[in-house]
Each structure stands twice: as C-alpha cells, then as structure tokens.
Design a protein around this motif. Structure first.
Motif, PDB file in Angstrom:
ATOM      1  N   GLY A   1      15.070   0.684   3.401  1.00  0.00           N
ATOM      2  CA  GLY A   1      14.040   1.713   3.430  1.00  0.00           C
ATOM      3  C   GLY A   1      13.365   1.795   2.081  1.00  0.00           C
ATOM      4  O   GLY A   1      13.834   2.482   1.182  1.00  0.00           O
ATOM      5  N   GLY A   2      12.290   1.061   1.892  1.00  0.00           N
ATOM      6  CA  GLY A   2      11.609   1.032   0.606  1.00  0.00           C
ATOM      7  C   GLY A   2      11.641  -0.357  -0.009  1.00  0.00           C
ATOM      8  O   GLY A   2      12.390  -1.241   0.414  1.00  0.00           O
ATOM      9  N   ILE A   3      10.813  -0.554  -1.036  1.00  0.00           N
ATOM     10  CA  ILE A   3      10.630  -1.874  -1.634  1.00  0.00           C
ATOM     11  C   ILE A   3      11.929  -2.408  -2.221  1.00  0.00           C
ATOM     12  O   ILE A   3      12.321  -3.557  -1.965  1.00  0.00           O
ATOM     13  N   LEU A   4      12.620  -1.596  -3.026  1.00  0.00           N
ATOM     14  CA  LEU A   4      13.812  -2.098  -3.707  1.00  0.00           C
ATOM     15  C   LEU A   4      14.917  -2.453  -2.725  1.00  0.00           C
ATOM     16  O   LEU A   4      15.484  -3.555  -2.787  1.00  0.00           O
ATOM     17  N   SER A   5      15.237  -1.554  -1.809  1.00  0.00           N
ATOM     18  CA  SER A   5      16.319  -1.842  -0.866  1.00  0.00           C
ATOM     19  C   SER A   5      15.961  -3.006   0.054  1.00  0.00           C
ATOM     20  O   SER A   5      16.833  -3.802   0.428  1.00  0.00           O
ATOM     21  N   ALA A   6      14.683  -3.135   0.412  1.00  0.00           N
ATOM     22  CA  ALA A   6      14.263  -4.271   1.236  1.00  0.00           C
ATOM     23  C   ALA A   6      14.409  -5.582   0.470  1.00  0.00           C
ATOM     24  O   ALA A   6      14.858  -6.594   1.019  1.00  0.00           O
ATOM     25  N   GLY A   7      14.024  -5.578  -0.815  1.00  0.00           N
ATOM     26  CA  GLY A   7      14.189  -6.770  -1.632  1.00  0.00           C
ATOM     27  C   GLY A   7      15.650  -7.154  -1.778  1.00  0.00           C
ATOM     28  O   GLY A   7      16.018  -8.335  -1.682  1.00  0.00           O
TER      29      GLY A   7
ATOM     30  N   PHE B   1       0.851  -1.193   0.000  1.00  0.00           N
ATOM     31  CA  PHE B   1       0.000   0.000   0.000  1.00  0.00           C
ATOM     32  C   PHE B   1       0.884   1.240   0.000  1.00  0.00           C
ATOM     33  O   PHE B   1       1.000   1.966   0.979  1.00  0.00           O
ATOM     34  N   SER B   2       1.547   1.437  -1.119  1.00  0.00           N
ATOM     35  CA  SER B   2       2.460   2.565  -1.281  1.00  0.00           C
ATOM     36  C   SER B   2       2.443   2.957  -2.750  1.00  0.00           C
ATOM     37  O   SER B   2       1.573   2.532  -3.508  1.00  0.00           O
ATOM     38  N   ASP B   3       3.412   3.718  -3.160  1.00  0.00           N
ATOM     39  CA  ASP B   3       3.507   4.094  -4.565  1.00  0.00           C
ATOM     40  C   ASP B   3       4.109   2.968  -5.395  1.00  0.00           C
ATOM     41  O   ASP B   3       4.158   3.059  -6.617  1.00  0.00           O
ATOM     42  N   GLY B   4       4.593   1.920  -4.746  1.00  0.00           N
ATOM     43  CA  GLY B   4       5.271   0.865  -5.479  1.00  0.00           C
ATOM     44  C   GLY B   4       6.572   1.350  -6.089  1.00  0.00           C
ATOM     45  O   GLY B   4       6.988   0.872  -7.147  1.00  0.00           O
ATOM     46  N   LYS B   5       7.231   2.316  -5.421  1.00  0.00           N
ATOM     47  CA  LYS B   5       8.481   2.862  -5.958  1.00  0.00           C
ATOM     48  C   LYS B   5       9.556   1.785  -5.969  1.00  0.00           C
ATOM     49  O   LYS B   5       9.722   1.045  -4.998  1.00  0.00           O
ATOM     50  N   LEU B   6      10.320   1.743  -7.048  1.00  0.00           N
ATOM     51  CA  LEU B   6      11.361   0.721  -7.191  1.00  0.00           C
ATOM     52  C   LEU B   6      12.705   1.363  -7.484  1.00  0.00           C
ATOM     53  O   LEU B   6      13.465   0.878  -8.321  1.00  0.00           O
ATOM     54  N   TYR B   7      12.989   2.450  -6.806  1.00  0.00           N
ATOM     55  CA  TYR B   7      14.306   3.057  -6.946  1.00  0.00           C
ATOM     56  C   TYR B   7      14.844   3.380  -5.564  1.00  0.00           C
ATOM     57  O   TYR B   7      14.100   3.552  -4.604  1.00  0.00           O
ATOM     58  N   SER B   8      16.160   3.426  -5.481  1.00  0.00           N
ATOM     59  CA  SER B   8      16.808   3.583  -4.193  1.00  0.00           C
ATOM     60  C   SER B   8      18.191   4.175  -4.404  1.00  0.00           C
ATOM     61  O   SER B   8      18.747   4.120  -5.504  1.00  0.00           O
ATOM     62  N   GLN B   9      18.763   4.706  -3.357  1.00  0.00           N
ATOM     63  CA  GLN B   9      20.108   5.264  -3.412  1.00  0.00           C
ATOM     64  C   GLN B   9      21.148   4.326  -2.812  1.00  0.00           C
ATOM     65  O   GLN B   9      22.279   4.720  -2.567  1.00  0.00           O
TER      66      GLN B   9
END
Length: 536
Positions: free
Chosen positions: A510-516, A163-171
């Motif tokens: 912190g976020g979908i990509l970094s968690a994955g 339930f988020s923007d589904g953002k798939l970018y990270s630093q």
C-alpha cells in the motif's frame, strides 16, 4: 560502524555542530572519528517545545570495539545494522530464461530493476504508455475532460504512485532493509539525497517523472526490455503451470515465470485471471471522499507557533474514529499543499485521488476521509468488490454532471445533509471541476453516517477541521484492491506455479515504498527459483 540514537540539536544548528555532538556523546578526540553519516533525521515540532532536530547517525571510529565496550550500558549506542543490499543470485552467462514482469508501477519497476541487476534480463509488459506520453494523456482528462482508458492516473509507466505525493515511508516490517534499497535507487536516479534520512521522505510527481525514466534506462542497459501498450489479456496455464501470456495484439509470449505487478485498478486483468481459474479472494478496502482545507489552517492546528517554518514545511495529519455503527473512519493519503486529482481509468466514472509536488506549496491541504468496507458489504465472488466500486464511481459521474466533473459539497452543508449553493473561502483544486450537489447520496448510508459522526471528532484534534467552507469531493474508491491474488510462502500463486502476485494489485502493499519492497522480495523469489531450476 556504530549507531547513535537520539542526538538532539537546535533546528538552526551549523553543519559542524553534528560532528561536535558525536564527539561529545562518545567522548572522542577529533582524530578518533573517521567518518559519519546521517541514518535518520526527524523534526520535533510539538507546539509547546522548542524546535529541534533528532538524529540517528552511523559512525566509523578507529577503535570500534573499545568504544562499544565503553558504552555497552547505553541502549542508544550500539553496533550499526548492515543496511547494504545483497543480491540473492547471479544469472549465468548465456542464460536463456527470461522472467516477465506485468506492470511498471513501483512494484514492477523494482522487480524488473533487481532482476536486471542480477543478470536475468526481464521483459516488462506495461499496458499504458511511457511516462511523458502518459503525463500528456493524464492532463487531457484534467484540462479537456478527455479520458484515455489505457493511459491515465492509473495506467502507464510509474503506475498510480507517479501521480501522488511521492511518499516514501511505510509502517511495514523491513528487517532486511529493502526500503533502503528502494531509496538508494531513487537517489541514484536523481531524487533528492535527503530522502535517505528524513523521517517522512517524499519526491513529488514532477521529480518522479525523470527518476522513473532513468531507472527504465538502467533496466534496458542491463539487457532488460520494456514494452509499452502491451496489455495481457489471457494467461496460458497447463496442469497448474504457467506456460505463456497472450497480449491484446494477438502476440503470445512463452514464459514459465511472470510477476503480477498489476496495480489496484487492473480490473480487466483480474477478470482474465479469474477466467483462468487463478485463485483470488475478496479483501476489505475503503471508500469515501477527499476533504480540502487551507493548508494554513492545518499548519496552525498542528504546529502552533512553528507554522510556516520552512524547515518544518507543510504539516500533515493522520486521523481515525470508530463510529457508533461499528465502522472505522480514517484519513488516508494525506497530501500537504497539494491538489485533488481525477483518477478514473474507466469511461463514465469519477474517481478522486490526491497529489503533491516536492515543494508542497499549493494553497490547500487534502486527504481522503474513508470508511472501511468488508466483503460482507458486497457478497458474491472475488470480483464483487470491483462491481461495488464501479457502482459508486458511475453514480458519482452522473452526480457530477456526466462530464467527468466530480460531485462536491461544503463540509458544513454535508454535516447538515443539505445541498451547497456556492463555494466560499475554500476553492476546490479538482480538475476538470466540482459540481455542488447532495453528497450524502454518493455513498451507502452507513458510510455517510460514519463520516458525519467522525468530522466533529476530528475537529477536536485539528481545530478548524469541520469548518463550514472546507470542501468534500467524491468519490474515493481506489484506496486498495478489493481482492487478493493469494500467494504462498514461495511467493507463487496458491494454484498456479510460475505466477508471482505482487504489490498493491495483489493485495500485498500500500504505497510506493511498500510496493517497491514487495517487488524486490518477489524478484528475489523468482531468481532463486530460476537458479534452482538450473541446478536441477
């Protein structure tokens, strides 16, 4: 393969123009080009320049060494990196050890998937429900003011990232290109192919539902097991070694390896870990409000004449201000064309978050405007940050009317320290609803002071940001876990062998990509440890 950077084309170019640009750039004849693929594509949408697309491409040619030699002086032409995923282990046949993954958000999902793909047949324990049942429960809070504490925005298949923007970018630094593995698996499960190369990929909540289901099906097909409504309540530890897990229903699972992919809101599980004397430590986090503007205001301020171009899409922003009182104020989890959502997981508390669909075509833009909090602000043991969050969330519940409506204020009134009387041109998107009140009472004074100072500064970067009719909705407290389940270089807990802290809940993402990505790293560590144990 050869990588070419900085290929620029008009935003409305025809498909064959990219191939022609590659041939021109490398001075190749058409028959010398075997194939190419887009590695990355970004949009240059600065207000004072013509809209362009900038490409990074990977190219296969007939005589690669000759081409690389010819262009060795050019830093924009180089050998392409190997971005393929390489498994670190393969489970032997009839391997009887089964690792456990606790939590089935992005981190747990990818940890379980990679373990299953390596043949280790993981057992996944998820305290919440399967994704479609969970979605219905979540709508129960948004539409009927009814909270299910075990099935909501925070708990259930897909985790808080669903339930988020589904953002798939990270630093994050990603030298192994594990993020490419995350993206590739999402695409294989039904996500849009463009997320592999666009600069700021996103999926959106509704699409994520089907994607997560297909990934679960693959885990099960490979011998894994996913158990819903299975909350871990006790960790069985003997002489610093994990020996098993006790569930809420009384069942005990014997295991010597468990990945803690808990998410940032598993407060009762953090308590169970603390009671088991697993090493935890405080860490900074942030608190604040959600701010909403008309998306058109953000588009005009950020894109100028390019606002409304469908290729550019809805504009986003990223803002930071260092206040005079020493606090940092910044935007977090900006959701273009999205909605503010009720995100509590505990009764009689109010928490906000942001969400967008793939289309990002809702009327309002929203983002969290948050202030950094340090352990000095909540002295005590490792669980003190949780109590700090709870106090703010309970206060917000009362200020909102004690019915899961959220306290809110027009931004103009908030800056003046007064109570708003009615909504104007901007209507709040938060459901069940927003109750106008004196929002300056919702956070500690230093946070309010810093936000009031920051908003006019943000207006200098985005014209209209401090508009009187924009809306603040509170409170945003779950930006990250307020503690860290500290791990060593072997990815195991500092004082309990066999416990592998991972993802946002452990303080490592912190976020979908970094968690994955973190889930993959920890799964690899588990697999290597299991194989070493076999060889010994």
């Amino acid at each position: 393969m050869i990588q070419i950077n900085e290929l620029r084309l008009p935003i409305d170019h025809v498909p064959q123009a990219l191939e022609q640009a590659i041939l021109h750039r490398l001075q190749l004849a058409p028959e010398e080009l075997i194939r190419f693929e887009i590695f990355k594509r970004s949009v240059d949408a600065r207000k004072n320049v013509e809209l362009t697309l900038t490409y990074t491409v990977h190219v296969s040619v007939k005589d690669e060494s000759a081409v690389l030699s010819k262009w060795s002086f050019d830093p924009q032409v180089r050998p392409a990196p190997d971005t393929r995923y390489h498994f670190v282990a393969k489970a032997p046949e009839l391997f009887d050890q089964r690792p456990v993954v606790i939590g089935f958000g992005p981190c747990g999902l990818f940890a379980a998937l990679v373990l299953a793909q390596m043949g280790f047949k993981p057992i996944v324990l998820e305290r919440g429900k399967a994704v479609r049942e969970r979605t219905q429960d979540t709508w129960g809070l948004w539409r009927r003011n009814t909270l299910n504490p075990e099935s909501n925005v925070q708990f259930g298949e897909g985790g808080a990232g669903l339930f988020s923007d589904g953002k798939l970018y990270s630093q994050i630094k990603d030298p192994q290109f594990l993020g490419r593995k995350v993206i590739a698996e999402f695409i294989k499960a039904g996500a849009p192919a463009e997320i592999q190369y666009v600069a700021k990929p996103h999926i959106g909540t509704f699409r994520l539902v089907g994607v997560v289901e297909k990934m679960r099906e693959e885990i099960i097909a490979l011998g894994g097991e996913v158990r819903f409504s299975s909350k871990v309540t006790e960790f069985l530890i003997n002489n610093g070694q994990l020996e098993g897990l006790k569930l809420e229903d009384g069942q005990t699972i014997a295991t010597q390896r468990a990945i803690l992919a808990l998410g940032h809101s598993s407060r009762d599980t953090f308590t169970a870990l603390h009671q088991a004397k697993v090493y935890l430590e405080q860490k900074p986090f942030s608190v604040g409000f959600r701010i909403e503007h008309p998306q058109s205001i953000i588009d005009r301020a950020r894109l100028g004449p390019h606002a409304g171009n469908p290729i550019v899409g809805a504009a986003d922003y990223k803002l930071v201000h260092h206040a005079k009182n020493g606090r940092s104020v910044y935007s977090f989890c900006m959701c273009p064309g999205g909605t503010v959502v009720a995100a509590t997981s505990e009764p009689n508390r109010v928490v906000t978050n942001g969400m967008s669909q793939y289309s990002r075509n809702e009327r309002n833009a929203n983002a969290a405007i948050v202030v950094g909090i340090s352990p000095e602000d909540y002295p005590g043991g490792p669980l003190a940050g949780i109590e700090f969050q709870r106090d703010l969330e309970s206060k917000a519940f009362i200020m909102g009317g004690s019915n899961y409506e959220a306290p809110g204020s027009l931004v103009g009134d908030f800056l003046k320290g007064q109570v708003s009387q009615e909504f104007r041109s901007v209507l709040p998107s938060y459901k069940p609803g927003v109750h106008l009140t004196d929002l300056t009472q919702a956070l500690p004074h230093y946070a309010i002071e810093a936000i009031q100072e920051a908003i006019p500064h943000f207006d200098k970067k985005i014209a209209g940001f401090s508009m009187n009719d924009a809306i603040f909705t509170g409170v945003e407290t779950r930006t990250s876990a307020p503690l860290r389940i500290t791990r060593g270089l072997d990815f195991q807990s500092l004082n309990v062998r066999g416990l592998y802290p991972a993802g946002e809940g452990a303080g490592y993402a912190g976020g979908i990509l970094s968690a994955g990505v973190d889930g993959i790293k920890v799964a690899q560590a588990v697999a290597i440890d299991m194989m070493q144990n076999v060889s010994n």
